[in-house]
Design an enzyme around this catalytic site. Sequence first.
Site, PDB file in Angstrom:
ATOM      1  N   SER A 105       0.813  -1.213   0.000  1.00 23.56           N
ATOM      2  CA  SER A 105       0.000   0.000   0.000  1.00 23.56           C
ATOM      3  C   SER A 105       0.848   1.266   0.000  1.00 23.56           C
ATOM      4  O   SER A 105       1.607   1.512  -0.925  1.00 23.56           O
ATOM      5  CB  SER A 105      -0.969  -0.044   1.188  1.00 23.56           C
ATOM      6  OG  SER A 105      -1.951   0.950   1.098  1.00 23.56           O
ATOM      7  N   ASP A 242      -2.427   6.349  -3.263  1.00 22.18           N
ATOM      8  CA  ASP A 242      -1.268   5.699  -2.669  1.00 22.18           C
ATOM      9  C   ASP A 242      -0.812   4.589  -3.608  1.00 22.18           C
ATOM     10  O   ASP A 242      -1.329   4.447  -4.715  1.00 22.18           O
ATOM     11  CB  ASP A 242      -1.585   5.175  -1.266  1.00 22.18           C
ATOM     12  CG  ASP A 242      -2.640   4.077  -1.264  1.00 22.18           C
ATOM     13  OD1 ASP A 242      -3.353   3.937  -2.280  1.00 22.18           O
ATOM     14  OD2 ASP A 242      -2.759   3.362  -0.253  1.00 22.18           O
ATOM     15  N   ASP A 244      -1.102   1.354  -3.982  1.00 20.26           N
ATOM     16  CA  ASP A 244      -2.000   0.347  -4.556  1.00 20.26           C
ATOM     17  C   ASP A 244      -3.364   0.915  -4.908  1.00 20.26           C
ATOM     18  O   ASP A 244      -4.275   0.175  -5.265  1.00 20.26           O
ATOM     19  CB  ASP A 244      -2.142  -0.858  -3.624  1.00 20.26           C
ATOM     20  CG  ASP A 244      -2.877  -0.540  -2.328  1.00 20.26           C
ATOM     21  OD1 ASP A 244      -2.909   0.647  -1.938  1.00 20.26           O
ATOM     22  OD2 ASP A 244      -3.412  -1.471  -1.701  1.00 20.26           O
ATOM     23  N   ASP A 246      -5.855   2.162  -3.253  1.00 18.11           N
ATOM     24  CA  ASP A 246      -7.081   1.876  -2.499  1.00 18.11           C
ATOM     25  C   ASP A 246      -7.550   3.090  -1.709  1.00 18.11           C
ATOM     26  O   ASP A 246      -8.539   3.025  -0.985  1.00 18.11           O
ATOM     27  CB  ASP A 246      -6.908   0.660  -1.585  1.00 18.11           C
ATOM     28  CG  ASP A 246      -5.948   0.893  -0.424  1.00 18.11           C
ATOM     29  OD1 ASP A 246      -5.230   1.918  -0.433  1.00 18.11           O
ATOM     30  OD2 ASP A 246      -5.897   0.033   0.482  1.00 18.11           O
TER      31      ASP A 246
END
EC number: 5.4.2.10
Length: 449
Positions: A105, A242, A244, A246
């Site tokens: 992440s 960010d 990833d 999400d």
Amino acid sequence: MPRLFGTDGVRGLANGETITADLALRLAQAAAHVLGQDARDAGRRPVAVVARDPRVSGEFIAAAVAAGLASSGVDVFDAGVIPTPATAYLIADFDADFGVMISASHNPAPDNGIKFFAAGGRKLADELEDRIEAQLSQPVLLPTGADVGRIRRFADAEDRYVLHLLGTLQHRLDGIHVVLDCAHGAAAGISPEVSTDAGARVTVIGNDPDGMNINDRVGSTHLDLLAEAVLGHGADVGIAYDGDADRCLAVDHTGAIIDGDQIMAVLALSMARRGLLVERTLVATVMSNLGLRIAMAENDITVLQTRVGDRYVLEAMNEGGYSLGGEQSGHLVIAEHATTGDGILTGIQLLGEMAATGRSLHELASVMTVYPQVMINVRGVDRERVSDDAELNAAVARAEAELGDTGRILMRASGTEPMIRVMVEAADQATAERHAQELAALVTERLAI
């Protein structure tokens, strides 16, 4: 022995003590045993989607995961580099039995992680994680011959996700100039394509991942570059993800940061206006700004508060059937379109509201007054005694009485280390700082180890 699974899968330094190729393979075999059981009971081979963000270590970890799954009789569809929410969506869309995302992440490039999703693209319950972890210590019985799994490329994974995102928009984005900061991460390529196809004029930064630059002074945890780009290009808005994708945060045309609470306020009002906000309820954590609750109350919207963490937001949403929830950090879940936090989805819905109303993000976000919030982490204290100390409780009560309806105090024990987080919100910065410092000093005095 500490629990292997944290709040968001298994995470650590790649090739360090935790995230190794050996663990990835064994963890995948354990997951295949637990998460593939329903398929085997139905007399068919389990199917799993595997994906990763662009970290250089993601290649060997994903390969080890795919090997562990296939050696356990699972057919693997390798989606390559895509966002975490894309993985969740594809598991549901492809009717896979489960999936695995390789990502850390917002963490720096040397870290990586392994996160599992159940059927339907939903995060695993603690009970399933515990069963997978327990399976690691059990004998491994693997199939042979024609019963081993196959590994195939998921050729149209990205296209499916892009079409899904475009299908969620109620309005085209013509006339909006947006700067996108893709954090040199999984949003690179996909987010610019979606926004461009929807009609926006797009300027992109942080869109050149090399495996080691993910989240490096870019993205939702480093918004200075985005603010500079918005002002420099005269753009209407900026959106940062960010690594990833999400989560997302935004910057308005003045360069001011629009956080997850403000984004939730804008989208909650939009959904309420269209009759889409179930029971006129927004799910948020205890860390969300007091201004969010006040703004929602003024618009007859209830804020249901949970513990800190997007998994607790998701649990509350699933239990109550609610349609919108999220965190100040920018993790937002729009249940009509996603089973987990989706930064690109959140971003285009925010742009869609700008297009639908003809109002700037600065105007839309003004529905909420952000109260000054001061957080002090007090280390080296006995976190178990925070709720039992009479003198500390009395001091909190006095401070709360002084703040009245124009502030609040939250003391929260860390779940992993001897630390108490003291958070104070007030109508002005000086008052918030004064109360936070006084209470932090008292925590140190009363609870020092």
